[in-house]
Design a protein around this motif. Structure first.
Motif, mmCIF file in Angstrom:
data_model
loop_
_atom_site.group_PDB
_atom_site.id
_atom_site.type_symbol
_atom_site.label_atom_id
_atom_site.label_comp_id
_atom_site.label_asym_id
_atom_site.label_seq_id
_atom_site.Cartn_x
_atom_site.Cartn_y
_atom_site.Cartn_z
ATOM 1 N N UNK A 177 -4.822 -0.308 12.382
ATOM 2 C CA UNK A 177 -4.491 -1.926 11.753
ATOM 3 C C UNK A 177 -3.263 -2.292 12.243
ATOM 4 N N UNK A 178 -2.204 -1.305 12.402
ATOM 5 C CA UNK A 178 -0.949 -1.846 12.489
ATOM 6 C C UNK A 178 -0.693 -1.813 14.232
ATOM 7 N N UNK A 179 -1.630 -1.087 15.137
ATOM 8 C CA UNK A 179 -1.443 -1.386 16.346
ATOM 9 C C UNK A 179 -0.525 -0.725 17.018
ATOM 10 N N UNK A 180 -0.293 0.445 16.221
ATOM 11 C CA UNK A 180 0.980 1.556 16.784
ATOM 12 C C UNK A 180 0.600 2.100 18.177
ATOM 13 N N UNK A 181 1.670 2.353 18.699
ATOM 14 C CA UNK A 181 1.560 3.030 20.170
ATOM 15 C C UNK A 181 1.603 4.560 19.879
ATOM 16 N N UNK A 182 2.185 4.991 18.759
ATOM 17 C CA UNK A 182 2.223 6.427 18.525
ATOM 18 C C UNK A 182 2.435 6.700 16.894
ATOM 19 N N UNK A 183 1.430 7.437 16.368
ATOM 20 C CA UNK A 183 1.612 7.956 14.965
ATOM 21 C C UNK A 183 1.791 9.364 14.926
ATOM 22 N N UNK A 184 2.442 9.878 14.193
ATOM 23 C CA UNK A 184 2.774 11.396 13.778
ATOM 24 C C UNK A 184 2.317 11.614 12.430
#
Length: 302
Positions: A177-184
């Motif tokens: 939803x946030x269009x993140x490049x990286x999520x940990x």
């Protein structure tokens, strides 16, 4: 990319560019206390709440008005009226968040919080601004937005703490939803409910981290390494004073409650100053009885 270990995070972190713009919000909105009270349902998994404490609705309203006034020094601030049937509504960042052009609506664990997601006035206001309502997809999961997900907008990285307020399915839904490049994704320590009580990322340049809020000590160590030289490490008392529940709404100031600011040592204040941040402190002692602090009160508009 979604990762679940420190080595993968650090490798990916090093490869991501830092954006010149968009590290802090364009505006923010708050929801005022209405007949301020403590939500019994929410207290079941929020260790920062004490239902035995008396509350003063007028004092909470006064604190909140001063908060809106002070934050307005850094960016435009709108305030929506509260709902007595939704006492946790003063913490809208768990329910509402934005990316350019979209209003993201989270999936709350407790029924008392799910009522907030149905507020038509907030949706209509964002529609006037040209933001499309974007509820997270339906399903049997929980994802409490920027309570559970701390975002470094400069690098487009999400730090997602798993707890009763967010599971792995919810983490993936927010990543998309946030269009993140990286999520940990990592587990919070037992008894912790939201990541933003144990971690703050300030405009992509500094971190405030409370190590005992994480189940695995390697997580805060890796975050400190990523933001080397600009990380404030909190002890348990400082965490309980909500020192990690802070936010940068401009490139030059970190906002936190008066209680949180008073808990910081001189060397920690100096670390933030060396990263370019002064501290803005607002008295929120009454509001903090509801189990959240300044950052929880602020829904950012990007």
């Amino acid at each position: 990319m979604i990762v679940d270990n420190a080595d993968a995070f650090l490798s990916a972190f090093a490869a991501l560019p830092v954006r010149a713009e968009g590290a802090t919000a364009r505006a923010a909105f708050l929801i005022t206390p209405a007949a301020f009270s403590l939500a019994v349902e929410s207290a079941g998994d929020n260790r920062y709440m004490d239902l035995g404490l008396p509350v003063d609705p007028l004092r909470a309203l006064t604190e909140h008005a001063e908060l809106a006034r002070r934050l307005g020094e850094d960016l435009p601030v709108a305030s929506f009226p509260g709902d007595p049937a939704a006492p946790d509504g003063i913490f809208p960042n768990n329910v509402f968040a934005t990316v350019p052009g979209r209003l993201i609506i989270g999936r709350m664990r407790h029924a008392v919080r799910r009522r907030e997601a149905e507020r038509h006035d907030i949706r209509a206001w964002f529609d006037l601004l040209g933001y499309a309502a974007s509820p997270l997809p339906s399903g049997g999961y929980v994802a409490e937005l920027t309570g559970s997900l701390v975002i470094d907008r400069a690098r487009n990285i999400g730090y997602c703490g798993l707890s009763e307020r967010c599971d792995r399915t919810g983490a993936r839904a927010m990543h998309e939803a946030f269009g993140l490049d990286l999520t940990w994704c990592f587990d919070l320590a037992a008894g912790e409910y939201h990541t933003n009580v144990v971690l703050a990322i300030l405009a992509g340049r500094a971190a405030i981290v409370a190590p005992d809020g994480f189940a695995d000590a390697r997580v805060p160590m890796a975050i400190a390494k990523a933001y080397a030289g600009a990380t404030v490490v909190l002890d348990a008392a400082q965490k309980n004073a909500f020192a990690a529940n802070s936010i940068a709404l401009s490139p030059s100031r970190a906002w936190m409650s008066a209680r949180a600011a008073a808990a910081l040592r001189d060397d920690q204040v100096a670390t933030l100053a060396s990263a370019g941040f002064s501290i803005g402190a607002v008295e929120l002692g009454e509001i903090e009885k509801a189990g959240g602090s300044l950052r929880c009160c602020v829904a950012e508009i990007y």
